[in-house]
Enzyme design. Sequence first.
Site, PDB file in Angstrom:
ATOM      1  N   LEU A   1       0.958  -1.045  -0.040  1.00  0.00           N
ATOM      2  CA  LEU A   1       0.098   0.086   0.087  1.00  0.00           C
ATOM      3  C   LEU A   1       0.855   1.513   0.020  1.00  0.00           C
ATOM      4  O   LEU A   1       0.712   2.406  -0.620  1.00  0.00           O
ATOM      5  CB  LEU A   1      -0.865   0.148   1.300  1.00  0.00           C
TER       6      LEU A   1
ATOM      7  N   ASP B   1      10.418  -3.065  15.389  1.00  0.00           N
ATOM      8  CA  ASP B   1       9.689  -3.862  15.892  1.00  0.00           C
ATOM      9  C   ASP B   1       8.461  -3.235  16.848  1.00  0.00           C
ATOM     10  O   ASP B   1       8.868  -2.810  18.005  1.00  0.00           O
ATOM     11  CB  ASP B   1      10.655  -4.968  16.959  1.00  0.00           C
TER      12      ASP B   1
ATOM     13  N   ASP C   1     -11.682   4.696   4.497  1.00  0.00           N
ATOM     14  CA  ASP C   1     -12.743   4.182   3.600  1.00  0.00           C
ATOM     15  C   ASP C   1     -12.182   4.524   2.310  1.00  0.00           C
ATOM     16  O   ASP C   1     -12.693   5.677   2.133  1.00  0.00           O
ATOM     17  CB  ASP C   1     -13.899   4.142   4.089  1.00  0.00           C
ATOM     18  N   HIS C   2     -11.242   3.768   1.524  1.00  0.00           N
ATOM     19  CA  HIS C   2     -10.924   4.619   0.198  1.00  0.00           C
ATOM     20  C   HIS C   2     -12.046   5.058  -0.591  1.00  0.00           C
ATOM     21  O   HIS C   2     -11.730   5.850  -1.389  1.00  0.00           O
ATOM     22  CB  HIS C   2      -9.699   3.855  -0.225  1.00  0.00           C
TER      23      HIS C   2
ATOM     24  N   LYS D   1     -13.154   8.780  -3.356  1.00  0.00           N
ATOM     25  CA  LYS D   1     -13.187   8.733  -4.907  1.00  0.00           C
ATOM     26  C   LYS D   1     -14.232   9.856  -5.219  1.00  0.00           C
ATOM     27  O   LYS D   1     -14.940  10.263  -4.607  1.00  0.00           O
ATOM     28  CB  LYS D   1     -13.814   7.423  -5.272  1.00  0.00           C
TER      29      LYS D   1
ATOM     30  N   GLU E   1     -16.522  -6.514  -9.255  1.00  0.00           N
ATOM     31  CA  GLU E   1     -14.810  -6.780  -9.663  1.00  0.00           C
ATOM     32  C   GLU E   1     -14.674  -8.011 -10.414  1.00  0.00           C
ATOM     33  O   GLU E   1     -15.305  -8.930 -10.351  1.00  0.00           O
ATOM     34  CB  GLU E   1     -14.157  -6.859  -8.428  1.00  0.00           C
TER      35      GLU E   1
ATOM     36  N   ASP F   1     -15.414  -7.363   3.863  1.00  0.00           N
ATOM     37  CA  ASP F   1     -14.614  -6.982   3.192  1.00  0.00           C
ATOM     38  C   ASP F   1     -15.066  -5.532   2.015  1.00  0.00           C
ATOM     39  O   ASP F   1     -14.526  -4.566   2.289  1.00  0.00           O
ATOM     40  CB  ASP F   1     -14.019  -7.631   2.039  1.00  0.00           C
TER      41      ASP F   1
ATOM     42  N   HIS G   1     -17.484  -0.082   2.764  1.00  0.00           N
ATOM     43  CA  HIS G   1     -17.736   0.911   1.537  1.00  0.00           C
ATOM     44  C   HIS G   1     -19.280   0.905   1.009  1.00  0.00           C
ATOM     45  O   HIS G   1     -19.948   2.176   0.677  1.00  0.00           O
ATOM     46  CB  HIS G   1     -16.875   0.334   0.269  1.00  0.00           C
TER      47      HIS G   1
ATOM     48  N   LYS H   1     -15.454  -5.167 -14.094  1.00  0.00           N
ATOM     49  CA  LYS H   1     -15.278  -4.107 -12.919  1.00  0.00           C
ATOM     50  C   LYS H   1     -16.191  -2.836 -13.110  1.00  0.00           C
ATOM     51  O   LYS H   1     -16.054  -2.271 -14.282  1.00  0.00           O
ATOM     52  CB  LYS H   1     -13.689  -3.546 -12.870  1.00  0.00           C
TER      53      LYS H   1
HETATM   54  C1  BG6 Z   1     -10.789  -3.166  -0.829  1.00  0.00           C
HETATM   55  C2  BG6 Z   1     -11.229  -4.541  -0.527  1.00  0.00           C
HETATM   56  O1  BG6 Z   1     -11.252  -2.509   0.357  1.00  0.00           O
HETATM   57  O2  BG6 Z   1     -11.240  -2.625  -2.020  1.00  0.00           O
HETATM   58  C3  BG6 Z   1     -10.794  -5.385  -2.039  1.00  0.00           C
HETATM   59  O3  BG6 Z   1     -10.362  -5.090   0.451  1.00  0.00           O
HETATM   60  C4  BG6 Z   1     -11.172  -4.736  -3.107  1.00  0.00           C
HETATM   61  O4  BG6 Z   1     -11.138  -6.659  -1.830  1.00  0.00           O
HETATM   62  C5  BG6 Z   1     -11.088  -3.339  -3.261  1.00  0.00           C
HETATM   63  O5  BG6 Z   1     -10.632  -5.282  -4.357  1.00  0.00           O
HETATM   64  C6  BG6 Z   1     -11.747  -2.541  -4.425  1.00  0.00           C
HETATM   65  O6  BG6 Z   1     -11.251  -1.271  -4.351  1.00  0.00           O
HETATM   66  P1  BG6 Z   1     -11.165  -0.602  -5.756  1.00  0.00           P
HETATM   67  O7  BG6 Z   1     -10.888   0.945  -5.317  1.00  0.00           O
HETATM   68  O8  BG6 Z   1     -10.255  -1.086  -6.663  1.00  0.00           O
HETATM   69  O9  BG6 Z   1     -12.510  -0.449  -6.390  1.00  0.00           O
END
Ligand code: BG6
Length: 482
Positions: A16, A84, A176-177, A181, A215, A234, A239, A340
Amino acid sequence: MSSKVIVTIFGASGDLAKRKLYPSLFRLYKSGNLSKHFAVIGTARRPWSKEYFESVVVEAIADLADSPEQAQEFASHFYYQSHDVQDTEHYIELRKLQNQLNEQYQAEHNKLFFLSMAPQFFGTIAKHLKSENIVDGKGFERLIVEKPFGTDLATASQLNEELLAAFDEEQIFRIDHYLGKEMIQSIFAIRFANLLFENIWNRDYIDNVQITFAEKLGVEERGGYYDQSGALRDMVQNHTLQLLSLLAMDKPKSFSKEDIRAEKVKVFERLVQPDKDDFIRGQYKSGTVKGKKYISYRSEPNVNPDSMTETFASGAFFVNSERFRDVPFFFRTGKRLTEKGTLVNIVFKQMESIFGEELAPNVLTIHIQPTEGFSLSMNGKEVGERFSLAPLSLDYRTDATASGASPDPYEKLIFDVLNNDSTNFSHWDEVRSSWELIDQIEELWRSNEVPLHEYPVGSMGPDASFELLREFGADWQWSPNK
Ligand code: BG6
């Protein structure tokens, strides 16, 4: 915004950090949001030298730098400490380095900590940061925590307690990425800057909402993690429910983090208890798509050959609010699907037809990725002498991520943290409520009353996901395999 800061990354040798954090920090540097008054301390167990660390950073930003000199100048701000996380001595060293860099870069004691490693260490790190006085109350002190935030309510609560021993809720930024977006943030603009939509954004006009996170990839090399997690934890706990809260919330009093958060939290608190018939799970089997063979989920590396983990989850959430009572928020997410695509379809109700034929509903689609934009499907008249209806679509679409016009989510989110803006992060109240709900669904699934459906690679999941919508008189609007 203060660009004076010492950033400490735990997990600096990880994927990451290389794929997302270094490039994002570099873009912030290039755009002037990070100035000469910043340094980064990378920590991980490996014994790297500063020179080697710099070379890792240079490689990570190679495609973004205007010149090798610029890349090198940026990388010179990076320092490495082999660390560590369990060893108190190492934190004492870290404090020395932190203080030295604070002086050297005149960072005004501002500190940002990024936990980008196995979550079981988050609590230990927070505890030591406090006990070894690295968190010393001088300057700003902010903590960014990567997902997953717990694996159920009990572990999430424990983790939260551990973090609270060193940081206040206001200092904790849970990533939460998806919230970074571009199009997810655009939901605020669509909803609250267009009277046209806001006036009909309710149960009188909206029939159902459909959220798809599809995906094409399988679990790749993450089988070990994924088999313990599954699609529900996940992708849905975080999300999907975050996105749902932005779609379902009431209009905040102002566009401030406090007012937005207050409205989001209400949505989480009003999520209706799950009914076992409203949630389905699936797992991909082996198959061939366009001549290419794919193995089943159970044959993936590091996956239990008898695994009952779901790689697909779908269902209907309900929010018990004045605005949305009884309106289903359908979702589906899965691995090895047709293609996707992340998008939301808002399906509006229709009026009685005077044309002797049923009217197709108006659908507002929010395209989140891979393309960004909106489309609105409408009914028009077919060109010609006779009167007959024909579907038409107003479409605004960009491939902004590919062209680099939209920032990477991590760039946007780090920018927000530097600005002390927590709007696009998950508050503990949201995380707690979402785990309460997800735990209940997990419980229903564990009791095995809900079957685990197999689905073919390259499909949009098991038939049961389509049947679920039909039971509500709806259909998935997005059918990429048709
Ligand atoms: C992550 C999940 O939070 O989001 C993954 O752990 C998933 O399993 C990913 O593939 C998808 O993110 P993005 O930004 O590629 O759509």
